[in-house]
Design an enzyme around this catalytic site. Sequence first.
Site, PDB file in Angstrom:
ATOM      1  N   SER A   1      73.292   1.527  67.977  1.00 26.71           N
ATOM      2  CA  SER A   1      72.292   1.209  66.672  1.00 26.71           C
ATOM      3  C   SER A   1      71.951  -0.542  66.844  1.00 26.71           C
ATOM      4  CB  SER A   1      73.089   1.185  65.709  1.00 26.71           C
ATOM      5  OG  SER A   1      72.785   0.875  64.313  1.00 26.71           O
TER       6      SER A   1
ATOM      7  N   TYR B   1      81.340   1.063  60.934  1.00 25.55           N
ATOM      8  CA  TYR B   1      80.378   1.262  61.641  1.00 25.55           C
ATOM      9  C   TYR B   1      79.683   0.427  62.516  1.00 25.55           C
ATOM     10  CZ  TYR B   1      75.722   3.656  62.314  1.00 25.55           C
ATOM     11  OH  TYR B   1      74.439   4.017  62.792  1.00 25.55           O
TER      12      TYR B   1
HETATM   13  P1  NAD Z   1      72.368  12.767  60.758  1.00 29.71           P
HETATM   14  O1  NAD Z   1      73.548  12.735  59.834  1.00 29.71           O
HETATM   15  O2  NAD Z   1      70.956  13.346  60.368  1.00 29.71           O
HETATM   16  O3  NAD Z   1      72.848  13.426  62.254  1.00 29.71           O
HETATM   17  C1  NAD Z   1      74.023  13.298  62.683  1.00 29.71           C
HETATM   18  C2  NAD Z   1      74.481  14.771  63.235  1.00 29.71           C
HETATM   19  O4  NAD Z   1      75.861  14.424  63.886  1.00 29.71           O
HETATM   20  C3  NAD Z   1      74.940  15.869  62.218  1.00 29.71           C
HETATM   21  O5  NAD Z   1      74.155  17.057  62.556  1.00 29.71           O
HETATM   22  C4  NAD Z   1      76.346  15.916  61.912  1.00 29.71           C
HETATM   23  O6  NAD Z   1      76.613  17.478  61.823  1.00 29.71           O
HETATM   24  C5  NAD Z   1      76.601  15.577  63.411  1.00 29.71           C
HETATM   25  N1  NAD Z   1      78.161  15.305  63.477  1.00 29.71           N
HETATM   26  C6  NAD Z   1      78.847  14.451  62.592  1.00 29.71           C
HETATM   27  N2  NAD Z   1      80.087  14.405  62.943  1.00 29.71           N
HETATM   28  C7  NAD Z   1      80.220  15.077  64.287  1.00 29.71           C
HETATM   29  C8  NAD Z   1      81.163  15.546  64.957  1.00 29.71           C
HETATM   30  N3  NAD Z   1      82.581  14.986  64.602  1.00 29.71           N
HETATM   31  N4  NAD Z   1      81.030  16.423  66.145  1.00 29.71           N
HETATM   32  C9  NAD Z   1      79.660  16.737  66.214  1.00 29.71           C
HETATM   33  N5  NAD Z   1      78.693  16.354  65.591  1.00 29.71           N
HETATM   34  C10 NAD Z   1      78.783  15.928  64.447  1.00 29.71           C
HETATM   35  O7  NAD Z   1      72.456  11.199  61.075  1.00 29.71           O
HETATM   36  P2  NAD Z   1      71.155  10.562  62.249  1.00 29.71           P
HETATM   37  O8  NAD Z   1      70.796   9.370  61.548  1.00 29.71           O
HETATM   38  O9  NAD Z   1      70.221  11.374  62.904  1.00 29.71           O
HETATM   39  O10 NAD Z   1      72.275   9.850  63.196  1.00 29.71           O
HETATM   40  C11 NAD Z   1      72.454  10.098  64.635  1.00 29.71           C
HETATM   41  C12 NAD Z   1      73.266   8.946  65.231  1.00 29.71           C
HETATM   42  O11 NAD Z   1      71.928   8.131  65.123  1.00 29.71           O
HETATM   43  C13 NAD Z   1      74.446   8.541  64.827  1.00 29.71           C
HETATM   44  O12 NAD Z   1      75.066   8.249  65.844  1.00 29.71           O
HETATM   45  C14 NAD Z   1      73.782   7.294  63.904  1.00 29.71           C
HETATM   46  O13 NAD Z   1      74.927   6.324  63.829  1.00 29.71           O
HETATM   47  C15 NAD Z   1      72.663   6.685  64.771  1.00 29.71           C
HETATM   48  N6  NAD Z   1      71.728   5.856  64.202  1.00 29.71           N
HETATM   49  C16 NAD Z   1      71.054   6.340  63.194  1.00 29.71           C
HETATM   50  C17 NAD Z   1      70.214   5.672  62.384  1.00 29.71           C
HETATM   51  C18 NAD Z   1      69.500   5.640  61.224  1.00 29.71           C
HETATM   52  O14 NAD Z   1      68.887   4.925  60.730  1.00 29.71           O
HETATM   53  N7  NAD Z   1      69.374   6.898  60.697  1.00 29.71           N
HETATM   54  C19 NAD Z   1      70.349   4.119  63.194  1.00 29.71           C
HETATM   55  C20 NAD Z   1      71.200   3.602  64.032  1.00 29.71           C
HETATM   56  C21 NAD Z   1      71.874   4.665  64.748  1.00 29.71           C
END
Ligand code: NAD
Length: 257
Positions: free
Chosen positions: A143, A156
């Site tokens: 991130s 985080y």
């Molecule tokens: P999201 O909540 O839409 O998707 C996350 C997915 O991870 C979900 O389907 C959830 O069920 C799954 N998950 C959670 N815990 C889990 C576990 N213990 N085992 C297996 N699966 C699990 O979120 P997103 O925004 O798509 O995030 C995806 C990744 O991107 C994450 O690592 C998040 O930190 C990172 N990220 C997101 C953003 C943003 O702005 N959305 C920015 C930077 C990084």
Amino acid sequence: MTTLSGKIALVTGAGSGIGRKSAATLAREGAAVVVSDVNEEGGRETVDIITGAGGEAHFIAADVSSEEQVDKLIAGTLAQYGALDCAHNNAGIGGPLVDLADYPTDGFDKIISINLRGVFLCMRAELRHMLPLGTGAIVNTASTFGLVAFPQAAGYVATKHAVIGLTKAGAIESAAAGVRINAVCPGAILTPMVEEQAETLSPGAPDAIFDVLNSLAPIGRLGQPQEIGEAVAWLLSDAASFVTGSAMVVDGGWTAR
Ligand code: NAD
């Protein structure tokens, strides 16, 4: 010509948001994709999206914080497709949104177990398969919070900095053996995670949070999950053959300020 033709790819956290779009993009680029998530319904929906578009995908449920489930996930991938060429370790949670002085211990332990231990367990299992074969590519979702801090997100921020560290450590150990490992650093991306956080921080008026997030990036908007999927597909492809140990920023210019 597609860039991942004939490859077998694994995406964790593929039942929603960034992971779903990454899985669909890898499939569009020719990979057969193992879609994994702790949320079975979301994971199966992603498989339907991919197969509905003519791609190949298979769902395997796994909680990435469980060593046993991660090892079964890799074994299940090999049983299903006979190979594992590319992996996107993406599953993650946002965790508590409070100042460090108020941060709950159980919330800290939980975010470490999913965002950091989960990436570690997946990388280790993937490397145990890839290193003896002398080929493979891994992308971890870090991130912009892996590069800079932000208030009320200490757990985080800590996990995402650590994911970049794991990525670099794995990359320098694995480069000579032919395995590349990179991180992708998304800025604010419009996914269910961010929508939920906006609602938590500003109940009933999440647009106030989106206004702040839009203003963070010089591009002036949040990113779309597809824009991360494209970066991941490139990093996993042979087009990125000299790229390893990098933390690729895809943030609309946020951290360039
Ligand atoms: P999201 O909540 O839409 O998707 C996350 C997915 O991870 C979900 O389907 C959830 O069920 C799954 N998950 C959670 N815990 C889990 C576990 N213990 N085992 C297996 N699966 C699990 O979120 P997103 O925004 O798509 O995030 C995806 C990744 O991107 C994450 O690592 C998040 O930190 C990172 N990220 C997101 C953003 C943003 O702005 N959305 C920015 C930077 C990084």
